[in-house]
Design a protein around this motif. Structure first.
Motif, PDB file in Angstrom:
ATOM      1  N   VAL A  17       0.853  -1.186   0.000  1.00  0.00           N
ATOM      2  CA  VAL A  17       0.000   0.000   0.000  1.00  0.00           C
ATOM      3  C   VAL A  17       0.891   1.238   0.000  1.00  0.00           C
ATOM      4  N   ILE A  18       0.648   2.136  -0.961  1.00  0.00           N
ATOM      5  CA  ILE A  18       1.387   3.388  -1.073  1.00  0.00           C
ATOM      6  C   ILE A  18       0.390   4.528  -0.887  1.00  0.00           C
ATOM      7  N   THR A  19       0.637   5.417   0.055  1.00  0.00           N
ATOM      8  CA  THR A  19      -0.253   6.547   0.306  1.00  0.00           C
ATOM      9  C   THR A  19       0.296   7.773  -0.402  1.00  0.00           C
ATOM     10  N   LEU A  20      -0.497   8.329  -1.330  1.00  0.00           N
ATOM     11  CA  LEU A  20      -0.075   9.527  -2.063  1.00  0.00           C
ATOM     12  C   LEU A  20      -0.571  10.797  -1.388  1.00  0.00           C
ATOM     13  N   HIS A  28       2.626  12.187   7.061  1.00  0.00           N
ATOM     14  CA  HIS A  28       1.441  12.844   6.524  1.00  0.00           C
ATOM     15  C   HIS A  28       1.807  13.536   5.215  1.00  0.00           C
ATOM     16  N   VAL A  29       0.977  13.359   4.198  1.00  0.00           N
ATOM     17  CA  VAL A  29       1.152  14.042   2.916  1.00  0.00           C
ATOM     18  C   VAL A  29      -0.135  14.802   2.649  1.00  0.00           C
ATOM     19  N   THR A  30      -0.048  16.123   2.557  1.00  0.00           N
ATOM     20  CA  THR A  30      -1.224  16.959   2.332  1.00  0.00           C
ATOM     21  C   THR A  30      -1.322  17.347   0.865  1.00  0.00           C
ATOM     22  N   LEU A  31      -2.481  17.893   0.492  1.00  0.00           N
ATOM     23  CA  LEU A  31      -2.630  18.426  -0.865  1.00  0.00           C
ATOM     24  C   LEU A  31      -1.614  19.532  -1.110  1.00  0.00           C
ATOM     25  N   GLU A  32      -1.318  20.307  -0.077  1.00  0.00           N
ATOM     26  CA  GLU A  32      -0.332  21.378  -0.205  1.00  0.00           C
ATOM     27  C   GLU A  32       1.056  20.810  -0.522  1.00  0.00           C
ATOM     28  N   LEU A  38       4.431  19.540  -7.425  1.00  0.00           N
ATOM     29  CA  LEU A  38       3.981  19.615  -8.813  1.00  0.00           C
ATOM     30  C   LEU A  38       4.044  21.029  -9.375  1.00  0.00           C
ATOM     31  N   GLY A  39       4.330  22.006  -8.538  1.00  0.00           N
ATOM     32  CA  GLY A  39       4.407  23.393  -8.996  1.00  0.00           C
ATOM     33  C   GLY A  39       3.042  23.978  -9.293  1.00  0.00           C
ATOM     34  N   THR A  40       2.046  23.655  -8.486  1.00  0.00           N
ATOM     35  CA  THR A  40       0.695  24.148  -8.702  1.00  0.00           C
ATOM     36  C   THR A  40       0.058  24.468  -7.359  1.00  0.00           C
ATOM     37  N   ILE A  41      -1.272  24.578  -7.323  1.00  0.00           N
ATOM     38  CA  ILE A  41      -1.987  24.897  -6.095  1.00  0.00           C
ATOM     39  C   ILE A  41      -2.820  23.698  -5.656  1.00  0.00           C
ATOM     40  N   PRO A  42      -3.129  23.586  -4.357  1.00  0.00           N
ATOM     41  CA  PRO A  42      -3.895  22.437  -3.850  1.00  0.00           C
ATOM     42  C   PRO A  42      -5.242  22.239  -4.548  1.00  0.00           C
ATOM     43  N   TYR A  43      -5.927  23.326  -4.892  1.00  0.00           N
ATOM     44  CA  TYR A  43      -7.223  23.223  -5.559  1.00  0.00           C
ATOM     45  C   TYR A  43      -7.098  22.450  -6.868  1.00  0.00           C
ATOM     46  N   GLU A  44      -6.047  22.733  -7.637  1.00  0.00           N
ATOM     47  CA  GLU A  44      -5.856  22.054  -8.914  1.00  0.00           C
ATOM     48  C   GLU A  44      -5.601  20.556  -8.710  1.00  0.00           C
TER      49      GLU A  44
END
Length: 59
Positions: A17-20, A28-32, A38-44
């Motif tokens: 199991v790999i948690t992205l 802990h891995v957040t959207l941020e 990825l060089g973008t924003i969490p919303y994207e």
């Protein structure tokens, strides 16, 4: 397409199991975090996740 490739630091056995995004143990891995890599924003990042991806609400 509902596929992606992830470069892992070492070979992992099939079925590992790999948690992205989220928590696994004490890590802990957040959207941020992902957006920064990825060089973008969490919303994207959040809106690019396929509707076919299961969602779980955790309190």
């Amino acid at each position: 397409m509902d596929q992606l490739m992830v470069a892992l630091p070492q070979e992992m056995p099939v079925g590992t199991v790999i948690t992205l995004i989220g928590s696994a143990g004490d890590q802990h891995v957040t959207l941020e975090d992902l957006a920064d890599r990825l060089g973008t924003i969490p919303y994207e990042v959040a809106t690019s996740l396929s509707v076919r991806l299961p969602r779980y609400l955790v309190d």
